[in-house]
Motif scaffolding. Structure first.
Motif, mmCIF file in Angstrom:
data_model
loop_
_atom_site.group_PDB
_atom_site.id
_atom_site.type_symbol
_atom_site.label_atom_id
_atom_site.label_comp_id
_atom_site.label_asym_id
_atom_site.label_seq_id
_atom_site.Cartn_x
_atom_site.Cartn_y
_atom_site.Cartn_z
ATOM 1 N N ARG A 1 0.842 -1.198 0.000
ATOM 2 C CA ARG A 1 0.000 0.000 0.000
ATOM 3 C C ARG A 1 0.880 1.253 0.000
ATOM 4 N N ASP B 1 -4.226 -0.783 -11.117
ATOM 5 C CA ASP B 1 -5.475 -1.027 -10.383
ATOM 6 C C ASP B 1 -5.211 -1.380 -8.919
ATOM 7 N N GLY B 2 -4.291 -0.645 -8.285
ATOM 8 C CA GLY B 2 -4.037 -0.817 -6.856
ATOM 9 C C GLY B 2 -3.205 -2.029 -6.492
ATOM 10 N N ASP B 3 -2.476 -2.607 -7.436
ATOM 11 C CA ASP B 3 -1.654 -3.796 -7.163
ATOM 12 C C ASP B 3 -0.182 -3.391 -7.105
ATOM 13 N N TYR C 1 0.217 2.879 -9.939
ATOM 14 C CA TYR C 1 -0.553 2.116 -8.939
ATOM 15 C C TYR C 1 -2.033 2.480 -8.992
ATOM 16 N N GLU C 2 -2.292 3.773 -9.117
ATOM 17 C CA GLU C 2 -3.684 4.243 -9.072
ATOM 18 C C GLU C 2 -4.420 4.021 -10.384
#
Length: 448
Positions: free
Chosen positions: A218, A436-438, A431-432
């Motif tokens: 994250r 896709d947040g991975d 990332y955003e």
């Protein structure tokens, strides 16, 4: 962190002797070279786990594969923990981060060739094992507990000691990677000016090279988590020592400062003895409890010097230590920056003038804000982005004065300073959007 070297058994009889040890590193300008070191995280392309030391696809297997390319093993208690070939070496960081400690080379073109050859060899060995190596400042996925430990004696000592003196020391050992340039100095006055200038500008370099925005999958709120980790590792041996900016600073004063840095270890008969937290001054006087009556040698002091983790470290050369690891272009841009600033007399004077009025307190305050804000941090009402442009202009002039065409290696830094977007900012954008947040994609993206 380097591999163990040859011991100098000369007894230490005075602090002046230690100052002379540093002074012996001075070289005429015609002999100045550049050495570059960088670290990278190993990972399995399938599942992204970090390889352990043992195993068919472990770090030991990587070292064995590289031996077949002409590298000779370096052993610790019988375990291969590094490699040597000519003036270059490969060593292991605590979690198996692979470090190339390059040879001292005459110019940045040779540095680029050395880097490309190293990465080619690593690819040839690691690829068939399903392994890649990623160049980032902080591991984007794994917790401390998920990282392996390498069988190096000094790391076992540090592992026990680090939690006693800071909350993030084990993160420094296991989850960070850096790139550093090693540069020469002429004499004492040249060393002092170079050390002051590079310490003052190290936070600017930290901002330019910021490349660690993820922790355990994250965004962590920092542009350089690696730089943040160093703020709570062990404040007795890290950061920006005020002594460097005192009037009359020189080799002897730095040696005195080092004697008050707590010890980690002593090597005897090929074994690391745990001396963590003890006084080197006691060792000088024959009062080290683990070696009663035995007095420290120059070799012991040389080992002790490697345990001071200041943002710029004085050895028999200067180590620029403030940057996250990054892309191959950035791995060469780092020594290009410092060669440009410090290897041309006019550039060095211009850089010294730029920071002359900065106080230690201001520099330390900048160092504290840069890990989170990077180029948006400020000193004396100026954004670091603007300061970085000035610094890069000086570095470009310094490289041009060398007449070797080396200024091309500053291009990625100039793009960052112009756009205001660091490697970390680019990773966060990916990332955003595309990822896709991975955050696991960061390992593949940063593979070198």
């Amino acid at each position: 962190m380097s591999n163990p070297g040859e011991a100098d058994l000369t007894p230490i009889t005075s602090v002046r002797q230690l100052a002379e040890w540093f002074a012996a590193g001075g070289k005429p300008r015609t002999e100045w070279g550049v050495g570059t070191e960088h670290e990278k995280f190993g990972f399995f392309r399938d599942g992204h786990a970090t390889p352990a030391y043992e195993g068919a696809a472990g770090i030991r297997a990587i070292l064995a594969g590289l031996e077949g390319k002409g590298w000779a093993p370096i052993l610790d208690a019988g375990n291969p923990i590094g490699l040597k070939r000519g003036a270059a070496s490969i060593s292991l960081e605590p979690a198996g981060q692979l470090e190339l400690s390059g040879a001292v080379l005459p110019d940045l073109h040779a540095t680029w060739r050395e880097l490309r050859e190293h990465l080619r060899e690593v690819h040839e060995v690691a690829g068939p094992l399903g392994l890649g190596f990623a160049s980032l400042g902080f591991h984007p996925l794994h917790s401390r507990e998920q990282m392996p430990w390498m069988p190096k004696g000094r790391y076992a000592i540090m592992r026990r000691y680090m939690p006693k003196v800071g909350s993030l020391g084990l993160d420094m050992m296991l989850r960070t990677c850096t790139v550093q340039a090693n540069l020469d100095y002429g004499g004492e006055a040249d060393m002092a000016e170079k050390l002051r200038v590079s310490l003052a500008l190290q936070p600017v370099a930290t901002a330019l090279f910021a490349n660690s925005p993820f922790t355990e999958g994250r965004p962590n709120g920092f542009r350089s988590m690696r730089a943040q980790v160093w703020t709570d590792t062990d404040n007795a041996r890290t950061g920006i020592p005020a002594v460097v900016f005192e009037p009359g600073f020189g080799f002897e004063r730095f040696a005195e400062w080092l004697l008050d840095v707590p010890m980690y270890f002593v090597m005897r008969d090929g074994k690391w003895l745990d001396a963590a937290g003890r006084s080197f001054r006691d060792f000088l006087d024959g009062r080290l409890d683990i070696l009663p009556g035995e007095r420290a040698t120059i070799g012991d002091f040389a080992d002790h010097v490697t345990t001071a983790f200041t943002d710029v470290r004085l050895k028999r050369f200067l180590e620029m230590r403030g940057s996250d690891a990054g892309s191959p272009a950035m791995l060469v841009a780092q020594p290009a920056l410092w060669v440009g600033l410090l290897y041309d007399a006019a550039a060095q004077k211009a850089a010294a003038a730029l920071v002359r009025d900065w106080t230690v307190e201001e520099i330390r305050a900048l160092r504290a804000t840069v890990p989170r804000q990077a180029l948006a941090a400020e000193i004396r009402g100026r954004r670091v982005q603007a300061v970085a442009r000035d610094v890069l202009a000086i570095a470009r002039d310094g490289l041009r004065a060398r007449g070797l065409g080396e200024e091309v290696y500053l291009a990625p830094l100039e793009e960052i300073a112009e756009s205001g977007l660091t490697q970390a900012d680019r990773l966060l954008q990916l990332y955003e959007r595309a990822w896709d947040g991975d955050a696991a994609e960061a390992l593949l993206h940063a593979e070198v």
